[in-house]
Design an enzyme around this catalytic site. Sequence first.
Site, PDB file in Angstrom:
ATOM      1  N   CYS A 257       0.808  -1.223   0.000  1.00  0.00           N
ATOM      2  CA  CYS A 257       0.000   0.000   0.000  1.00  0.00           C
ATOM      3  C   CYS A 257       0.836   1.266   0.000  1.00  0.00           C
ATOM      4  O   CYS A 257       0.295   2.360  -0.158  1.00  0.00           O
ATOM      5  CB  CYS A 257      -0.955  -0.001   1.196  1.00  0.00           C
ATOM      6  SG  CYS A 257      -0.199   0.425   2.782  1.00  0.00           S
ATOM      7  N   HIS A 258       2.130   1.157   0.179  1.00  0.00           N
ATOM      8  CA  HIS A 258       2.982   2.334   0.385  1.00  0.00           C
ATOM      9  C   HIS A 258       4.238   2.183  -0.456  1.00  0.00           C
ATOM     10  O   HIS A 258       5.238   1.645   0.022  1.00  0.00           O
ATOM     11  CB  HIS A 258       3.328   2.447   1.867  1.00  0.00           C
ATOM     12  CG  HIS A 258       4.113   3.679   2.235  1.00  0.00           C
ATOM     13  ND1 HIS A 258       5.481   3.774   2.073  1.00  0.00           N
ATOM     14  CD2 HIS A 258       3.730   4.853   2.782  1.00  0.00           C
ATOM     15  CE1 HIS A 258       5.911   4.935   2.514  1.00  0.00           C
ATOM     16  NE2 HIS A 258       4.877   5.619   2.950  1.00  0.00           N
ATOM     17  N   PHE A 259       4.223   2.556  -1.747  1.00  0.00           N
ATOM     18  CA  PHE A 259       3.139   3.230  -2.461  1.00  0.00           C
ATOM     19  C   PHE A 259       2.725   2.316  -3.611  1.00  0.00           C
ATOM     20  O   PHE A 259       3.432   1.346  -3.927  1.00  0.00           O
ATOM     21  CB  PHE A 259       3.621   4.581  -2.983  1.00  0.00           C
ATOM     22  CG  PHE A 259       4.119   5.501  -1.893  1.00  0.00           C
ATOM     23  CD1 PHE A 259       3.223   6.257  -1.151  1.00  0.00           C
ATOM     24  CD2 PHE A 259       5.465   5.619  -1.611  1.00  0.00           C
ATOM     25  CE1 PHE A 259       3.679   7.126  -0.163  1.00  0.00           C
ATOM     26  CE2 PHE A 259       5.911   6.481  -0.611  1.00  0.00           C
ATOM     27  CZ  PHE A 259       5.012   7.229   0.116  1.00  0.00           C
TER      28      PHE A 259
END
Length: 744
Positions: A257-259
């Site tokens: 999720c990052h990124f």
Amino acid sequence: HPTRVRLPDEPLMLVDRITALEGEPCSMTSGRVVTEHDVLHDGWYLDGGHLPTCIAVEAGQADLFLSGYLGIDFETKGRAMYRLLDANVTFHDHTPMAGQVVRYDIHIDQFFRHGNPWFFKFHFDATIDDKLFLTMRDGIAGFFTDDDLAAGQGVVDSKLDLQNNTGVLPADWTELLPMSPAQYSDAQVNALRVGNLAGCFGDLFKNLPVQTPVCIPDGKMNLVHRVLELTPGGGRFGLGKIVAEADIHPDDWFITCHFVDDKVMPGTLMFECCLHTLRIYLMRMGWVAEADTAYWEPRPGVTGKLKCRGQVLETTKKVTYEIVIKELGYGPQPYAIADARMYADGKAIVDIGNMSIQLQGQTREALETLWQNAAPNLGQPKPAIYDYNKILAYSQGNPSEGFGAPYTIFDEGQSRRIARLPRPPYQFLDRVTAVTGEPFVLEAGAAVEAQYDIPADEWYFAANRQDDMPFAVLLEVALQPCGWLAAYCGSALTSDEDLKFRNLGGKAIQHLSVTRDTGCITVQVKMTGVSNSGGMIIQHYHMAVHGKDGCIYEGTTYFGFFSQDALAEQVGIRDAAVYEPTEAEVACTAPFSYPNDTPAFPDSEWGMVDEVTVFDPSGGPNGLGFIRGITKVNPDTWFFKAHFYQDPVCPGSLGLESFVQLLKLVAKERWGADESTVFETLALGQEHEWVYRGQIIPTDDQVTVQAVVTAIDDEQRMIHADGFLIVDGRVIYQMKRFTLQLRD
């Protein structure tokens, strides 16, 4: 553009709304954005009903949005990725609770270039109902290409970073329960995660009256998988160290999720990993509470300094968290301040200075009451699994009667000899009540619990003319179980040559006095390290002595097994800075016999100094005092017969005792002394250290011991001193930071 600056994806996208925006689009100048985050009652990240540290900081993530709005993608063309470099984070109030809204006022102050990469400076304030609770200052982020990132050196230490310092403790600090070095497996850490304290920390926590303890988080916040090292008194501040580890997988949520188009672990989450590791250490110290009454949060007013110099990628296999504690205290809630470092596959990538944490809702008084009701009474005798007769067989009889058939080769009439324990009257080990580890298997992790019953009329009380146990005896009480454990682990069987056992040094603190009324004391010893090289075996131990009133004495020590030839080749302490008194100091006092016939001073049986040859109360390199004494070696002295059977050598503890006995004369000269005087040796709560690099044997001629006074506290009547012991010109013992306190 192959990448663009982005906010994290769910579940780490924490910008719920933007309420204000200032700045010229694509101007690459300054700007401001105001955002809000709603702390939901079912938030996946809640820790004790509160926003955890990493989320509180990460929710100020809209500097990413603002840098994009101000035009950074048009400069990097998507070929340089955002990375946080520095941030100083200060909490000013309690962390937000579920149901509250946090407002972030974020400023980018300027963009600049250093070489090719772009950077920007930024800061933010976080408020709840217009009340400030968090500030971030001196923030720096940069944009780096893959080549830039690959070339990064990681965290680079300065000389200052590596220096040892003294940690901070309250003057009346006491341990809640015994501490010892430890490692915790994945299963043990998982037990801790679900509230099974005894399943992780052992029997000390079995009777703890806490139903649902505050623990380390689970779920997405499962960030610590095992503890590789927990060392009480470790680290460069001497207050404790813990090293933990976690496995990284390409599909871990914080990577994916990052990124979205630049997968990398958030720096704020690295902060949280280190905090969880610190929490494990503090819980092992006894800082526990019911989950509905307390929670962990940063200590207000302490600025944590985050420095990121590397990255955790989907290709990373393991991360390691190394925490050293620098301050412990109560305010009134228990709190800790530590320095942390994180490694990715062995490379240092993140430093956190002054990382703080406190157990809000708990107090010192409540913790002490909790443990008084739960801690086992280590001042009560326990059943023996190895009784006095078996221990005595090892000390002066047939070792096989103490340990079994593998030691038959060392029995009377056989060709081999084994390193022994001291025998009476210098044996202070009555029974072994518990042992961990396989017999005749020499490896770290083995441990023993032993007990000694103090007779109120024991000979050394009268010989020392004090009601406190002499320091040398207390040291032997702590060290003798190390010798027993070394034999239990089969140390002598590792060589075809007879080996002798010698203490090499140690570092410890005495917390409580031991008197005629102390009764039974329990010693817990763990072998923390073993090395075997060049025919020598070196073993490291943690030791702790407990009585009915708590921890008496604790520290670390190390021993060696040496051949006769290796001992004969010892040259002593190399480069010893022995103080040479001036002619004026030598002439200051005429030589005199040690006052063995004086009340409060040891008698001739316990006296370890024959004559004082130099004593200048204002001498020495510090002008605070210098004293030197000598003793003639008598091969018929009682301790050669007791220490050891078949291997006569003066106990190192008695060499230290001779040093302490010199300090008694210094104290008497300064403050006076009579039959009511108590010489507290060593002074309570003061760390001391000793080093041995040689031995005193019956064929030696003369022992010289000297003390240099390094500090004097007239209010507390306390003396601090360093010194050396010399035998026939060889400097073989060094004493560091020894103390004596005079009381009535």
